[in-house]
Design an enzyme around this catalytic site. Structure first.
Site, PDB file in Angstrom:
ATOM      1  NE  ARG A  95       4.397 -32.796  27.151  1.00 17.03           N
ATOM      2  CZ  ARG A  95       4.887 -34.194  27.323  1.00 17.03           C
ATOM      3  NH1 ARG A  95       5.199 -35.953  26.721  1.00 17.03           N
ATOM      4  NH2 ARG A  95       5.715 -33.678  29.051  1.00 17.03           N
ATOM      5  CG  ASP A 191       9.543 -39.379  34.680  1.00 18.32           C
ATOM      6  OD1 ASP A 191       9.419 -40.189  34.054  1.00 18.32           O
ATOM      7  OD2 ASP A 191      10.505 -38.369  34.778  1.00 18.32           O
TER       8      ASP A 191
END
Length: 280
Positions: A95, A191
């Site tokens: 994804r 992140d």
């Protein structure tokens, strides 16, 4: 230093905060709920739009509307909400994840495997006409991407490496990839990131319950501890780009904090760089 709650939301996997100056609103996504959220700090107005499949990022377009990094590729929403594919490339078990728009208006779109298998992701530069160029080398969980104020450096996170890397940026592509900051196991995983007007690099630490700022030389100079264990990304917003917004997640947590999944804000924490809209 305690964050305020901008939007009290139970997002499964909040990600990708982006300030859109054209509409004076913050755009962010809930990846696993397949939703794009917007928030206008001035009025408090919110919108939520379903995408029909997992959405890793949503960024403003120069012509209006949004470019979105979806499970099956990169799509476009027009100002009227009409959808079309710019690049459709479905890969079973993969994804779209985080994405960013470079100073030249190209989208750098990352992917990852659902099982996070090593080497299963990509980072690809996509122009407005759909032309692509992939970043060489293995990628596992493609995450934060940003550029220095002068556009000469590109910062990049592939989370399992526990590093922020830096590349020399020639205006189109990055070269000579090398470590900028390394993290210890107890720090959590880097992140999403953003770069401020002074060249400082801000990064959210998944399982680290904090956002950190590193100076242009890689020196740690600020740690903002957060009440949530899984902050995912950060970006400056507001009319003066001085408020740091932080997206958070509750996925995978046995006992999530009551604010896990909310959109948090730290007012007046710094000064961000104006973003670039996608040139397509």
């Amino acid at each position: 230093m305690r964050p305020d709650v901008a939007v009290r939301e139970w997002a499964e996997l909040g990600e990708g905060p982006t300030w859109d100056p054209a509409t004076a609103r913050l755009i962010w996504v809930d990846i696993l709920a397949s939703r794009i959220h917007t928030y206008e700090p001035g009025s408090g107005r919110r919108t939520v739009m379903a995408t029909g499949q997992h959405v890793g990022a949503a960024k403003p377009r120069a012509v209006g509307g949004l470019v979105v990094n979806l499970r099956d590729g990169v799509g476009l929403y027009g100002p009227d909400g009409a959808f079309s594919w710019l690049l459709r490339d479905p890969v079973p078990g993969r994804r779209g994840n985080d994405a960013a728009v470079a100073p030249d208006g190209a989208l750098w779109a990352g992917t990852m495997r659902y099982d996070e298998s090593p080497g299963g992701g990509t980072l690809t530069r996509i122009t407005g006409d759909g032309a692509t160029t992939a970043l060489p080398g293995p990628v596992s969980v493609s995450n934060g991407t940003g550029w220095s104020p002068d556009g000469r450096l590109m910062y990049y996170v592939d989370s399992p490496t526990r590093r922020i890397d830096v590349l020399d940026f020639d205006g189109r592509l990055g070269h000579d990839r090398r470590p900028f900051v390394r993290f210890e196991d107890e720090d959590g995983f880097p992140d999403g990131l953003t770069v401020d007007a002074d060249g400082g690099v801000w990064v959210a630490l998944w399982d680290g319950a904090a956002v950190r700022r590193y100076g242009p030389d890689g020196t740690l100079d600020l740690v903002v501890e957060l009440p949530v264990g899984r902050p995912t990304a950060c970006a400056f917003g507001g009319p003066d780009l001085t408020d740091l917004y932080v997206t958070t997640a509750r996925t995978g947590l046995r006992r999530p904090h009551p604010l896990s999944g909310a959109l948090l804000v730290l007012p007046g924490l710094g000064h961000g760089l104006p973003g670039t809209a996608f040139a397509g």
